[in-house]
Design a protein around this motif. Structure first.
Motif, PDB file in Angstrom:
ATOM      1  N   VAL A 134       1.277   0.577  -0.534  1.00 49.76           N
ATOM      2  CA  VAL A 134       1.028  -0.724   0.098  1.00 49.76           C
ATOM      3  C   VAL A 134      -0.257  -1.331  -0.432  1.00 49.76           C
ATOM      4  N   ASP A 135      -0.466  -2.608  -0.100  1.00 51.56           N
ATOM      5  CA  ASP A 135      -1.749  -3.231  -0.410  1.00 51.56           C
ATOM      6  C   ASP A 135      -2.588  -3.308   0.874  1.00 51.56           C
ATOM      7  N   PHE A 189      -6.575   0.458   5.886  1.00 51.49           N
ATOM      8  CA  PHE A 189      -7.106   0.247   4.542  1.00 51.49           C
ATOM      9  C   PHE A 189      -7.930  -1.046   4.538  1.00 51.49           C
ATOM     10  N   SER A 190      -8.995  -1.044   3.780  1.00 50.59           N
ATOM     11  CA  SER A 190      -9.889  -2.203   3.791  1.00 50.59           C
ATOM     12  C   SER A 190     -10.460  -2.457   2.404  1.00 50.59           C
ATOM     13  N   ARG A 191     -10.590  -3.736   2.072  1.00 50.18           N
ATOM     14  CA  ARG A 191     -11.212  -4.104   0.792  1.00 50.18           C
ATOM     15  C   ARG A 191     -12.698  -3.737   0.774  1.00 50.18           C
ATOM     16  N   ASP A 192     -13.266  -3.501   1.955  1.00 47.84           N
ATOM     17  CA  ASP A 192     -14.666  -3.069   2.000  1.00 47.84           C
ATOM     18  C   ASP A 192     -14.828  -1.671   1.413  1.00 47.84           C
ATOM     19  N   PHE A 193     -13.730  -0.913   1.344  1.00 50.54           N
ATOM     20  CA  PHE A 193     -13.769   0.435   0.765  1.00 50.54           C
ATOM     21  C   PHE A 193     -12.811   0.512  -0.433  1.00 50.54           C
ATOM     22  N   MET A 194     -12.758  -0.573  -1.201  1.00 52.72           N
ATOM     23  CA  MET A 194     -11.738  -0.681  -2.245  1.00 52.72           C
ATOM     24  C   MET A 194     -11.794   0.472  -3.245  1.00 52.72           C
ATOM     25  N   SER A 195     -12.953   0.878  -3.639  1.00 54.08           N
ATOM     26  CA  SER A 195     -13.062   1.915  -4.679  1.00 54.08           C
ATOM     27  C   SER A 195     -12.473   3.246  -4.212  1.00 54.08           C
ATOM     28  N   THR A 196     -12.680   3.585  -2.944  1.00 52.29           N
ATOM     29  CA  THR A 196     -12.147   4.853  -2.432  1.00 52.29           C
ATOM     30  C   THR A 196     -10.732   4.701  -1.880  1.00 52.29           C
ATOM     31  N   ASP A 197     -10.440   3.573  -1.233  1.00 51.37           N
ATOM     32  CA  ASP A 197      -9.115   3.409  -0.627  1.00 51.37           C
ATOM     33  C   ASP A 197      -8.010   3.318  -1.664  1.00 51.37           C
ATOM     34  N   THR A 198      -8.313   2.861  -2.880  1.00 55.33           N
ATOM     35  CA  THR A 198      -7.291   2.771  -3.921  1.00 55.33           C
ATOM     36  C   THR A 198      -7.086   4.103  -4.642  1.00 55.33           C
ATOM     37  N   ALA A 199      -7.896   5.098  -4.331  1.00 59.24           N
ATOM     38  CA  ALA A 199      -7.774   6.361  -5.074  1.00 59.24           C
ATOM     39  C   ALA A 199      -7.841   7.597  -4.192  1.00 59.24           C
ATOM     40  N   SER A 223       3.685   8.812   5.117  1.00 64.43           N
ATOM     41  CA  SER A 223       2.338   8.610   4.576  1.00 64.43           C
ATOM     42  C   SER A 223       2.283   7.266   3.866  1.00 64.43           C
ATOM     43  N   MET A 224       1.079   6.664   3.858  1.00 65.13           N
ATOM     44  CA  MET A 224       0.859   5.407   3.138  1.00 65.13           C
ATOM     45  C   MET A 224      -0.374   5.534   2.275  1.00 65.13           C
ATOM     46  N   ARG A 225      -0.283   4.965   1.074  1.00 62.68           N
ATOM     47  CA  ARG A 225      -1.433   4.920   0.168  1.00 62.68           C
ATOM     48  C   ARG A 225      -1.510   3.564  -0.497  1.00 62.68           C
ATOM     49  N   VAL A 226      -2.711   3.152  -0.835  1.00 63.19           N
ATOM     50  CA  VAL A 226      -2.895   1.933  -1.615  1.00 63.19           C
ATOM     51  C   VAL A 226      -2.732   2.292  -3.078  1.00 63.19           C
ATOM     52  N   GLU A 227      -1.747   1.706  -3.711  1.00 60.95           N
ATOM     53  CA  GLU A 227      -1.450   1.985  -5.129  1.00 60.95           C
ATOM     54  C   GLU A 227      -1.002   0.664  -5.741  1.00 60.95           C
ATOM     55  N   LEU A 228      -1.942  -0.147  -6.153  1.00 63.50           N
ATOM     56  CA  LEU A 228      -1.673  -1.534  -6.514  1.00 63.50           C
ATOM     57  C   LEU A 228      -0.761  -1.687  -7.724  1.00 63.50           C
ATOM     58  N   ASN A 229      -0.596  -0.648  -8.527  1.00 58.83           N
ATOM     59  CA  ASN A 229       0.253  -0.744  -9.720  1.00 58.83           C
ATOM     60  C   ASN A 229       1.726  -0.446  -9.421  1.00 58.83           C
ATOM     61  N   ASN A 230       2.050  -0.005  -8.210  1.00 58.87           N
ATOM     62  CA  ASN A 230       3.427   0.384  -7.892  1.00 58.87           C
ATOM     63  C   ASN A 230       4.027  -0.463  -6.777  1.00 58.87           C
ATOM     64  N   LEU A 231       3.622  -1.726  -6.707  1.00 55.61           N
ATOM     65  CA  LEU A 231       4.067  -2.596  -5.627  1.00 55.61           C
ATOM     66  C   LEU A 231       4.993  -3.678  -6.185  1.00 55.61           C
TER      67      LEU A 231
END
Length: 794
Positions: free
Chosen positions: A526-527, A544-554, A609-617
């Motif tokens: 998800v985004d 998930f939050s853009r305030d933690f973008m570096s960690t939430d995306t990985a 489970s949910m993860r931020v994975e911007l390349n698979n959306l």
């Protein structure tokens, strides 16, 4: 003699036109309903039986055991099938199939082919799908080989020969050669496709090395066994095979597999593991019972109406016996009349079947039959059923009529006897027991469907527009562009939406003991806007939050409550900060979301489970305003054509898409309701017949009561009370039977209603009202009749 009987039969039918119309109508409607249900049941039972080798074809299914659960799946790993063929000479051929979706282009013509299959080269050696053009032995060997169905080929090539021509696949415009055209796959096949790609396209171009992946489960595998091979014996050898080929890796991954064989013919109706298309053996059983009941009701109705008229023919029988007619001859005549009536009903049934078959096909959601004349056996079966009903249903009335004593009936002292009355009343009780049971069943089915439509799913799906970009590079630009459209409230990107399927992921999650526990979790990519877009609640931690973008995306994951329970935590808060490993990612649990129904209500909520994975959306979802919806959709389409011009624009609303999961049950409910109405209508005709018979027998009694001062309401009440008792007895018989069968039917739903007492009360009241309305017509008619006429012969 036969000619004379035939003339008398037609003369009697014409003389009593109203009676004949009612009787023929009841029989015709009953036979038509039974015929339609029989075709439906036969069609459901015919799935996959058209393959000549069907008795030797088996699907391989897998139980995957992890430390957390046992997953019962309908697929195998990609490596199983080729190695099974190598190790077991009992296997003649194997075929793996896997679904896909491709953008297909031919010049300016482009379509998204969602109904696509990858298939091994032995596909046509195992299955009997008819190849119209091309060589079935070689069509699926080379990579980038494609076969179209007739319907699909016409879209791209019109009436030209497509063999050897090239189409472009997916956004990368991979050229693929057309190597075959097949006849559109039959409706009664659980394997369906408009486009088939060679399996080597997947294993050599899209996913190299997948043939050697023992832990990657995604292939639906079919085995064709050699003649005489015992499937159970072969299955017993599989554990040793898995240990030899994959034992060490299985122990290392703590995931063990058990392979089982399912006969092809049993998959559609009997498998609990799903598939491309699934049916319900419970529904087949229920409809079979309903068909028998409707036919039984029609026969009972025929008997009651015929015996109700027996008093009118008593003098005719007496005169015939006086002039020398034998009992057997009279019985033969009356049975003949019954058969003639049923043959007339046969012709009416043919007309009804022709008129209503298209509607029945639409109601069932399948082309059960293009027409009753498409198969000569259909007409022959209808005729046979009609004649058989005429013979069986006519026996009792014939015996009753032929046994009248001429002296008694000619003196006007005819009486049918207590045995006859008891039988007729028993038949009415049987009719209304069936009808009340069907009313109860209809109410319960409707309530279950209503429950599923209106239950709080834990997310919002109303006015949610979903578009599949199929990985187009401009998807994010498109998402940003439609945000500016006035009618769009919010947008999100994801790999899945509720009800739309999802991926299973090998996962290691830290449990309550501090160990990494292996489990197979459903996974959504998800985004940052997804949770807010679908109003999915966070019960512990944070979203998930853009305030933690570096960690939430990985390094971040969110679990649902069911997943938290799986790993032994007593509260969601305890899971926050715990470690995870999943598909090459490592990190910590940052939040726990409230359980929501991301699958059908027929299934329990599973760990997610949910993860931020911007390349698979690939999916773009947009919450739209109901006002000016047409203009909003047009604006969104305009942006699509501007930013994603190479893909055809298509969309769906999530509420409609989610509800598609219940189409089978909704169709079942509609069919059940319609046949219940027919059964009740035919039962009312039977009750009308018995009321007619009873009031005729009591004509003089009614006349005397009126002379002595009885009121019309009093006489109506007297005539109706006996029948109401019969309906009451029917209610007592039907209620426990209906409860038992509907309770069994509800067990197929993980989330279901409780059968409430008021359901039976409503059914009983409805039956009483319907019966009273039917009886009142005849009772009032008798009550207001002039008593002088009824007493004239005394």
């Amino acid at each position: 003699m036969l000619k004379n009987h035939f003339k008398i039969a037609l003369r009697n039918l014409w003389r009593h036109r109203v009676f004949s119309f009612i009787n023929i109508t009841g029989l015709s409607v009953g036979i038509t309903a039974c015929f339609f249900i029989s075709m439906y049941v036969a069609f459901e039972l015919s799935y996959d039986k058209f393959h000549t080798k069907a008795d030797r074809i088996y699907r391989v299914v897998t139980d995957i055991k992890t430390p957390s659960e046992t997953i019962k799946t309908d697929v195998t790993s990609w490596a199983f099938a080729p190695n099974l063929k190598l190790d077991f000479p009992e296997i003649q051929s194997f075929v793996r199939v896997s679904g896909g979706s491709f953008l297909v282009r031919k010049g300016n013509v482009k379509f998204q082919e969602d109904n696509t299959l990858f298939a091994d080269s032995a596909f046509f050696k195992v299955f009997d799908f008819k190849m119209l053009k091309g060589n079935p032995n070689t069509a699926l060997i080379a990579p980038a080989s494609v076969i179209f169905s007739q319907k699909a080929a016409k879209k791209y090539f019109g009436n030209t020969n497509p063999i050897g021509q090239t189409v472009l696949l997916s956004g990368e415009a991979m050229p693929a050669m057309v190597t075959g055209i097949i006849k559109d796959m039959p409706e009664n096949s659980q394997i369906k496709a408009d486009m088939i790609l060679s399996m080597t396209t997947l294993t050599q171009k899209f996913n190299k090395g997948i043939d050697e992946q023992w832990g990657n489960y995604g292939a639906t595998t079919y085995l064709l066994l050699k003649p005489g091979v015992n499937a159970k014996v072969l299955q017993s050898k599989f554990p040793a095979f898995i240990e030899k080929r994959n034992g060490e890796e299985s122990r290392k991954r703590q995931m063990s597999a058990t392979l089982m064989l399912e006969p092809l013919k049993d998959i559609y109706l009997h498998s609990k593991r799903g598939g491309q298309e699934v049916g319900s053996i419970s529904n087949v059983y229920i409809f079979s019972i309903v068909a028998v009941f409707i036919l039984l009701i029609a026969c009972i109705n025929f008997i009651n109406l015929t015996t109700a008229r027996s008093v009118e023919r008593a003098k005719e029988v007496g005169i015939r016996k006086v002039v020398g007619a034998a009992k057997g001859e009279l019985a033969g005549q009356f049975i003949g009349e019954s058969v003639v009536l049923c043959i007339i009903a046969f012709f009416v049934t043919v007309i009804l079947s022709v008129v209503f078959l298209p509607m029945f096909n639409q109601l069932s959601g399948k082309i059960i039959s293009p027409g009753i004349f498409s198969n000569v056996s259909y007409v022959a079966i209808l005729f046979g059923i009609s004649v058989l009903i005429g013979l069986l249903a006519g026996i009792y009335p014939a015996l009753v009529l032929s046994s009248f004593k001429p002296v008694m009936v000619l003196k006007g002292r005819f009486s049918s006897g207590t045995k006859g009355n008891f039988l007729r009343k028993s038949l009415v009780v049987a009719q209304f027991s069936i009808s009340i049971a069907l009313i109860i069943g209809t109410i319960i089915v409707y309530n279950q469907m209503d429950f599923m439509r209106n239950r709080d799913l834990g997310f919002t799906k109303d006015q949610m527009l979903v578009m599949d970009s199929n990985g187009d590079p401009a998807k994010q630009a498109f998402q940003q562009a439609i945000k500016e459209i006035p009618g769009v409230k919010s947008t999100a990107l994801s790999s899945s939406v509720p009800g739309g399927g999802n991926s299973g992921a090998y996962s290691e999650i830290e449990n309550n003991k501090g160990d990494l526990q292996i489990a197979n979790l459903d996974l959504y990519f998800v985004d940052f806007d997804y949770l807010n877009q679908f109003k999915i609640k966070i019960v512990a931690g944070r979203p998930f939050s853009r305030d933690f973008m570096s960690t939430d995306t990985a390094q971040a994951m969110i679990l649902n409550e069911e997943a938290v329970k799986l790993f032994g935590y007593s509260s969601p808060q305890q899971a926050i900060g715990k470690r995870f490993k999943q598909w090459g990612r490592e990190g910590k649990i940052v939040g726990v979301m409230k359980d929501f129904h991301f699958r059908s209500l027929q299934e329990k909520i599973k760990p997610l489970s949910m993860r931020v994975e911007l390349n698979n959306l690939n999916l773009v979802s947009a919450k739209v305003d109901a006002k000016n919806l047409t203009a909003t959709l047009a604006a969104i389409e305009s942006k699509w054509k501007e930013l994603i011009p190479n893909r055809p624009y298509s969309y769906y609303f999530l509420d409609e898409f989610f509800d598609r999961q219940y189409r089978t049950e909704q169709r079942f409910g509609k069919l059940f309701f319609n046949f219940a109405i027919l059964a009740i209508a035919i039962s009312c005709l039977g009750l009308l017949g018995l009321a007619s018979y009873s009031t005729y027998q009591r004509t003089r009694e009614i006349g005397i009561r009126k002379v002595l001062g009885a009121s019309t309401p009093g006489i109506v009440n007297m005539l109706s009370s006996d029948f109401m008792k019969l309906v009451g007895i029917s209610f007592l018989i039907a209620s426990p039977i209906a409860w038992y069968f509907m309770h069994k039917w509800l067990q197929d739903f993980a989330y279901r209603i409780d059968i409430q007492w008021w359901v039976f009360a409503v059914a009983g009241v409805l039956a009483m009202v319907v019966a009273l309305t039917t009886i009142s017509f005849q009772a009032i008619r008798a009550a207001i009749a002039n008593p002088v006429k009824s007493l004239r012969s005394e």
